[in-house]
Design an enzyme around this catalytic site. Structure first.
Site, PDB file in Angstrom:
ATOM      1  CE  LYS A   1      41.903  -2.124  -6.733  1.00 16.61           C
ATOM      2  NZ  LYS A   1      41.882  -3.159  -7.697  1.00 16.61           N
TER       3      LYS A   1
ATOM      4  CB  THR B   1      32.310  -1.264 -13.019  1.00 15.94           C
ATOM      5  OG1 THR B   1      31.372  -2.183 -12.267  1.00 15.94           O
ATOM      6  CG2 THR B   1      31.890  -0.081 -13.417  1.00 15.94           C
TER       7      THR B   1
ATOM      8  N   GLY C   1      35.747  -5.694 -14.643  1.00 14.54           N
ATOM      9  CA  GLY C   1      37.324  -5.993 -14.726  1.00 14.54           C
ATOM     10  C   GLY C   1      38.088  -4.543 -14.487  1.00 14.54           C
ATOM     11  CB  THR C   2      37.210  -1.325 -12.751  1.00 13.59           C
ATOM     12  OG1 THR C   2      36.700  -2.088 -11.639  1.00 13.59           O
ATOM     13  CG2 THR C   2      36.197  -0.779 -13.778  1.00 13.59           C
ATOM     14  N   GLY C   3      39.240  -3.462 -11.759  1.00 10.23           N
ATOM     15  CA  GLY C   3      40.552  -3.713 -10.944  1.00 10.23           C
ATOM     16  C   GLY C   3      41.797  -4.341 -11.714  1.00 10.23           C
TER      17      GLY C   3
END
Length: 272
Positions: free
Chosen positions: A182, A215, A217-219
């Protein structure tokens, strides 16, 4: 079941920590799975006191209790895909690996190896990481490390795309799982995620970076989205692409809560 009865939603088991503020972890997993038409089940590995500005306290559960949550779900409800997030320590990792031996090997497992905080601090001990590599990486369909985590796994800096692809291929050779490396941890104007699969040309997924602090908690959201889309029967590349679209829309719809790195707007995503 009649012809007019809709198909049952795919059963998705999320194994991760709880985020008291609702932005990441199990809470983000449940929101994502639900919004994408899955049936969410959980095995909580740790309770945390956290919010948009940081983690104030963490209370890990015992590995035995985590395993009991997993077996309770799979022995009764069943499971079509699994997402694994924060595992905290070696005891939990070993028990999760043991519990997954009860799951059919065809059930996809998306492993987000949560190891390094945004600050660069290591979140779990080196011996725990080695157990994760030995016991869980070979069972995973795909792992989704961010750049600091990938660098930690191969123990070297990865300054360009070629080095990132090489590191992912190294993990594939060692453990047999596909890798989604990522982007998002660089100063580039674009975020480039790289899907690396054995024997295939790496696939690059590029998109413009959104200028926002929200952002958190995006993963977690991306790995859960990939899991539920795999549970729906999507091929892996499609699941990655659609999962990224979900995350982007959720970032764009962030409600602006919190004084720091705020949560996403999962509930506002309407279509992919």
């Amino acid at each position: 079941m009649s012809e007019n009865t809709p198909p049952a939603p795919p059963r998705i088991l999320a194994i991760a920590g709880s985020d008291s503020s609702g932005g990441a972890g199990i809470q983000a997993d449940i929101k994502t799975i639900t919004m994408l038409g899955g049936y969410a089940m959980t095995a909580i590995t740790a309770a945390t006191a956290q919010n948009s500005v940081g983690v104030q306290a963490i209370m890990p559960l015992s590995g035995d209790f985590v395993a009991k949550q997993i077996t309770s779900c799979i022995n009764d409800i069943g499971v079509d895909a699994i997402k694994i997030g924060m595992l905290h320590d070696a005891d939990i990792i070993a028990h999760v690996a043991d519990a997954l031996e009860l799951v059919d090997s065809l059930v996809p497992v998306v492993l987000d190896p949560v190891m390094v905080a945004t600050s660069g601090a290591t979140l779990i001990a080196d011996e725990a990481i080695e157990i994760m590599r030995e016991r869980l990486f070979p069972r995973a369909t795909i792992i989704t490390p961010n750049l600091p985590e990938l660098e930690h796994l191969v123990r070297r800096n990865l300054g360009d795309t070629r080095l990132i692809e090489g590191a992912a291929e190294e993990l594939i050779r060692a453990h047999g799982c596909d890798v989604l490396a990522k982007g998002g941890h660089t100063e580039d104007a674009r975020i480039i995620d790289i899907l690396v699969r054995s024997g295939e040309v790496p696939k690059h997924f590029a998109q413009a970076k959104i200028d926002t602090p929200h952002t958190h908690g995006t993963g977690c959201t991306l790995s859960s989205a990939i899991a539920v889309l795999l549970g729906h029967g999507q091929p892996l590349e499609n699941a990655v692409r659609l999962g990224q679209s979900f995350v982007r829309q959720a970032i764009e719809a962030a409600p602006g809560y919190g004084l720091g790195n705020g949560p996403l707007g999962h509930q506002a995503v309407r279509s992919l």
